[in-house]
Design a protein around this motif. Structure first.
Motif, short mmCIF file in Angstrom:
data_model
loop_
_atom_site.label_atom_id
_atom_site.label_comp_id
_atom_site.label_asym_id
_atom_site.label_seq_id
_atom_site.Cartn_x
_atom_site.Cartn_y
_atom_site.Cartn_z
N ILE A 274 0.66 -1.40 0.60
CA ILE A 274 0.08 -0.06 -0.23
C ILE A 274 0.82 1.10 0.04
O ILE A 274 2.06 1.36 1.01
CB ILE A 274 -1.23 0.25 0.94
CG1 ILE A 274 -2.24 -1.13 1.69
CG2 ILE A 274 -2.01 1.27 1.58
CD1 ILE A 274 -2.42 -1.43 2.36
N HIS A 275 0.93 2.19 -0.88
CA HIS A 275 1.20 2.95 -0.77
C HIS A 275 0.31 4.57 -0.07
O HIS A 275 -0.65 4.78 -1.18
CB HIS A 275 1.71 3.81 -2.65
CG HIS A 275 1.64 5.15 -2.55
ND1 HIS A 275 2.52 5.47 -1.71
CD2 HIS A 275 2.05 5.96 -3.22
CE1 HIS A 275 4.02 6.76 -2.78
NE2 HIS A 275 2.88 7.12 -3.10
N LEU A 276 1.20 4.90 0.70
CA LEU A 276 0.19 6.04 1.29
C LEU A 276 0.96 7.55 1.46
O LEU A 276 2.53 8.05 1.47
CB LEU A 276 0.56 6.25 3.33
CG LEU A 276 0.18 4.45 4.05
CD1 LEU A 276 0.87 3.98 5.28
CD2 LEU A 276 -1.21 4.78 4.05
N VAL A 277 0.21 8.13 0.68
CA VAL A 277 0.14 9.75 0.66
C VAL A 277 -0.47 10.84 1.13
O VAL A 277 -2.09 10.90 1.70
CB VAL A 277 -0.72 9.98 -1.25
CG1 VAL A 277 -0.31 11.26 -1.33
CG2 VAL A 277 0.65 8.68 -1.79
N SER A 375 -7.35 4.74 -2.44
CA SER A 375 -8.69 4.69 -1.39
C SER A 375 -8.52 6.34 -0.84
O SER A 375 -7.63 6.73 -0.25
CB SER A 375 -8.92 3.46 -0.90
OG SER A 375 -8.70 2.51 -1.02
N ILE A 376 -9.85 7.37 -0.61
CA ILE A 376 -9.70 8.30 -0.06
C ILE A 376 -10.00 8.21 1.08
O ILE A 376 -11.38 8.14 1.15
CB ILE A 376 -9.88 9.75 -0.96
CG1 ILE A 376 -9.04 9.69 -1.95
CG2 ILE A 376 -9.60 11.09 -0.46
CD1 ILE A 376 -10.20 9.75 -3.00
N SER A 377 -9.38 8.52 2.41
CA SER A 377 -10.23 9.01 3.76
C SER A 377 -9.57 10.28 3.98
O SER A 377 -8.66 11.48 4.52
CB SER A 377 -9.02 8.37 5.18
OG SER A 377 -9.92 8.15 6.28
N VAL A 409 -3.63 4.56 -0.82
CA VAL A 409 -4.21 4.92 0.11
C VAL A 409 -3.61 6.88 0.34
O VAL A 409 -2.89 7.63 1.33
CB VAL A 409 -4.02 5.08 1.32
CG1 VAL A 409 -5.46 5.17 3.22
CG2 VAL A 409 -4.68 2.95 1.36
N ILE A 410 -4.77 7.60 0.09
CA ILE A 410 -5.12 9.14 0.33
C ILE A 410 -5.70 9.40 1.76
O ILE A 410 -6.61 9.59 1.68
CB ILE A 410 -5.00 9.99 -0.99
CG1 ILE A 410 -4.59 9.47 -1.99
CG2 ILE A 410 -4.97 11.79 -0.86
CD1 ILE A 410 -5.05 9.82 -3.18
#
Length: 459
Positions: A274-277, A375-377, A409-410
């Motif tokens: 998972i690439h976290l941004v 995916s956006i949180s 995941v942004i």
């Protein structure tokens, strides 16, 4: 669950019960049929040992037993089973274990292991409740492709245009189907379906499966009819019902917590890269990520974002050719807000290159395509926040064996300066989490042990 003074463990290897590392052997003479475990001498040879034949009403396949471990945890005071853990090879499906679906609660801990498929192929009458009409309809269509006769029960979708579900149900009930009648139904239509079949007949002759049970608890604030599904569930005899989910948490309904539990574990857990941004402006970052993927690959792109208003903002930032290649999968109640981008999923394929999902589809669809996932949180609106369980569910929509091409995941953070987070702040958060857990457990104990004191002194 680790053994302690309150529990006993029984280990079953190669189909035979063996002593565990603890001091005992499980007594299988339970008075409660809800915890049925049956041994049998499969070869009818008195010189040979008896093997485990079935668990919770579901017969085990003999080849499966040769390399499986089953751990049965019981309460030492009551003798009742607390948990049945079945360890699987990573690529195994539920149909590799059982001939039929067990009753009780099935905690899969993974998506795509074929629980619904197993019940569809089990030789009995079944009602299978799924989260969305798209999923019900796509299962129904796959049945047609495989020459299997299933009945979709829900509002019009695809080539089902008539509003009269009662007529469709009655016509299907009149068919002679040797493998049993199979109804794929959404929550809102469970009541009408049961009424049409007839309560006496349905509770006697049908098995009732509720797929993705977590959504019926977490989403009932805006989908009240989901609560009714659980009410119907408990009207079926315990041997004619089961609840299934990949991410089951503790239930608020105490009756569900009393159901027998089968939990699937795996020899190897799937690794997700998972690439976290971290983003100050989610929409700009999302737009840039979409454009990069669109220009540098030929992959389809799926964006999970639980706000149609925000989805529209992202789309408006895109160039015109990309806008024309966008679709929004959301609840029919939000069709007006989604506007020209609104689409219904009538098979397991994505028909646009860029597809946005709202939470209705986080657990409610199977997608056969492989794609890049974003995916956006967003802390600005709590309903867009994504827990680890939600992220697992979202990633699980991709039914390709290799999973998504990539997963991004942004997210943002609230009331915290991102620059000062590193190791010390992580240690602080872990300590805080541990203390809050201890506080919660202590509070539960006080409420249980001193109910009168709590009633008198707490509002």
């Amino acid at each position: 669950m680790k053994p302690n003074d309150d529990f006993k463990l029984g280990i079953i290897k190669n189909g035979k019960l063996e002593p565990g590392d603890e001091k005992f052997m499980i007594n299988f003479d339970y008075p409660d049929e809800k915890y049925e475990i049956i041994y049998a001498n499969i070869d009818n040879d008195p010189e040979k040992d008896s093997y485990l034949r079935s668990i919770l009403g579901a017969q085990l396949k003999k080849p499966f037993q040769e390399n499986v471990q089953i751990t049965i945890t019981t309460n030492s005071d009551t003798g009742k089973i607390v948990r049945i853990a079945i360890q699987l090879d990573s690529e195994k499906k539920l149909a590799d274990i059982f001939y039929t679906t067990p009753w009780g609660v099935i905690k899969k801990n993974r998506t795509g292991i074929g629980a619904t498929t197993l019940e569809l192929k089990t030789k009995r009458n079944s009602i299978i409740v799924v989260p969305t009409k798209s999923l019900a309809y796509t299962k129904y269509k796959k049945g047609l492709e495989e020459n299997q006769s299933y009945c979709y029960v829900g509002s019009p979708i695809g080539d089902i245009t008539e509003q009269d579900t009662t007529k469709r149900i009655r016509e299907y009930l009149n068919h002679n189907i040797s493998r049993g009648k199979k109804f794929l139904v959404v929550a809102d239509s469970v009541g009408p379906l049961i009424k049409t079949i007839g309560e006496k007949r349905v509770y006697r002759d049908f098995f009732f499966m509720v797929d993705e049970i977590d959504i019926y608890q977490t989403d009932n604030t805006y989908r009240p009819k989901l609560e009714n599904v659980i009410d119907y569930y408990f009207k079926f005899p315990f041997q004619n019902r089961c609840l299934v989910s990949a991410t089951i948490s503790e239930f608020s309904n105490p009756a569900i917590n009393q159901e027998p539990l089968i939990e699937l574990t795996y020899t190897q857990n799937r690794q997700r890269n998972i690439h976290l941004v971290h983003a100050q402006n989610h929409h700009i970052v999302t737009k840039e990520r979409i454009e990069k993927l669109y220009k540098t690959t030929d992959h389809k792109i799926v964006i999970a974002y639980n706000s149609i208003r925000y989805i529209r903002k992202v789309i408006e930032l895109l160039d015109e050719p990309l806008k024309q290649d966008c679709a929004i999968l959301c609840s029919p109640a939000s069709e007006t807000t989604a506007g020209e981008y609104y689409k219904e999923l009538t098979d397991a394929k994505l028909h646009k290159r860029i597809t946005f999902l709202t939470c209705t589809y986080y657990v409610g669809i199977d997608i056969d395509d492989r794609y890049d996932l974003i995916s956006i949180s967003n802390t600005q609106n709590t309903y867009t926040l994504l827990s680890p369980a939600k992220l697992t569910q979202i990633a699980g929509r991709c039914r390709d064996k290799q999973g998504p091409y990539s997963e991004t995941v942004i997210f943002d953070s609230k009331s915290i300066k991102w620059q000062i987070i590193p190791a010390k702040y992580r240690e602080y958060l872990l300590k805080l989490a541990s203390d809050l857990k201890d506080y919660a457990l202590a509070s539960k104990k006080i409420i249980a042990n001193y109910p009168k004191l709590v009633d008198e002194h707490l509002p």
